[in-house]
Design an enzyme around this catalytic site. Structure first.
Site, short mmCIF file in Angstrom:
data_model
loop_
_atom_site.label_atom_id
_atom_site.label_comp_id
_atom_site.label_asym_id
_atom_site.label_seq_id
_atom_site.Cartn_x
_atom_site.Cartn_y
_atom_site.Cartn_z
N GLU A 137 77.68 9.63 64.31
CA GLU A 137 76.84 10.17 63.24
C GLU A 137 75.40 10.28 63.75
O GLU A 137 74.90 9.39 64.44
CB GLU A 137 76.89 9.24 62.02
N ASP A 189 77.63 19.62 58.76
CA ASP A 189 76.45 20.32 58.24
C ASP A 189 76.61 21.81 58.48
O ASP A 189 76.87 22.24 59.60
CB ASP A 189 75.18 19.82 58.93
#
Length: 292
Positions: A137, A189
């Site tokens: 992440e 995203d």
């Protein structure tokens, strides 16, 4: 390759599901109709997505760690991060795997862009003997909270890293002692503007690295609630049809719609973004590949 099978009664308790492993499938099995119906009846009683998230992950009891002094409850983060920023261009240091996992020889699942980490923690808690789980992440606050949860839950088969996966995947995975058997990229995203598409996590270099390091029979799961992003990911992985086959061509238990998207969630648990998107009426576009 071991697959997941649900074993449930017609009316299972809300936060306790009987789970078992079987060698009869090379992939995650589909959730049976009784469990889907039961979950739907629960969801109908909750109208806000945070409530649905808590319901989906109720058996993790993560709210127990939200109290005063924990400092890990609802963290404020930037929704989107520019992975091309100078602060993300260096690969992360490879950890000492024997210090990260109690058994570093187990097959590895890597979740790219793991977000809050709940999805991966749920898998690690319910299936501790089958795999190790690595979450990558790019938002460090989420990684810190995920690692806190892992420590509090006492899990020894999962680890989260603050990393730009596009840069660090090729650096990390070849150093892992066991085989890479599963990679998931779930609702990354979207970076909507065309000039920002180069910021998307799925780039040719990452696809090539995933294909190269994935073990024979290993799988890749993609999903997005944004059609343009889903198509982009699909096209890039379809380009490696020399070694990757879509799962419905290999396993009749998996079916697709007319556009080739999976009709069922193959994972047995939804991500937080998936929950939010479905509550808003969005479709979740899913693809699953297997290396042959």
């Amino acid at each position: 390759m071991l697959g997941l099978r649900w074993n449930c009664s017609a009316s299972p308790p809300s936060s306790r599901f009987a789970l078992c492993f079987t060698k009869s499938s090379s992939s995650f099995a589909l959730i049976p109709a009784p469990l889907r119906a039961f979950r739907a009846s629960c969801w109908s009683q909750c109208s806000r997505s945070p409530n649905l998230v808590e319901l989906e992950y109720a058996d993790l009891n993560l709210k127990d760690f939200y109290g005063a002094g924990c400092q890990v409850g609802h963290v404020r983060i930037r929704q989107h991060v520019n992975p091309l920023s100078s602060s993300f261009v260096a690969p992360v240091k490879v950890p000492e795997w024997k210090q990260v996992f109690s058994n570093p020889s187990l097959p590895l699942m890597v979740d790219i862009g793991c977000g809050s980490g709940r999805f991966l923690i749920w898998l690690a808690k319910h299936f501790p003997e089958s795999r190790n789980y690595l979450g990558l992440e790019i938002r460090n606050k989420l990684v810190q909270r995920s690692q806190f949860w892992v420590k509090e839950l006492g899990l020894k088969n999962i680890h989260f890293m603050f990393a730009n996966a596009t840069i660090s995947f090729e650096h990390l995975v070849p150093a892992y002692p066991g085989p890479l058997t599963l990679v998931s990229i779930l609702c990354p995203d979207p970076h909507f503007k065309k000039r920002h598409h180069k910021r998307r996590v799925v780039q040719k270099s990452l696809v090539d690295s995933v294909v190269k390091n994935l073990s024979l029979g290993g799988q890749v799961i993609l999903q997005s609630d944004v059609l343009d992003v889903a198509l982009d990911m699909r096209d890039q992985f379809d380009a490696r049809a020399d070694v990757l086959k879509h799962i419905d061509a290999l396993d009749a238990n998996f079916t697709c719609d007319a556009q080739g998207w999976l009709l069922e969630n193959p994972m047995g648990i939804r991500t937080e973004r998936e929950i939010h998107a479905e509550l808003e009426g969005a479709k979740i576009y899913k693809r699953m590949y297997q290396k042959v």
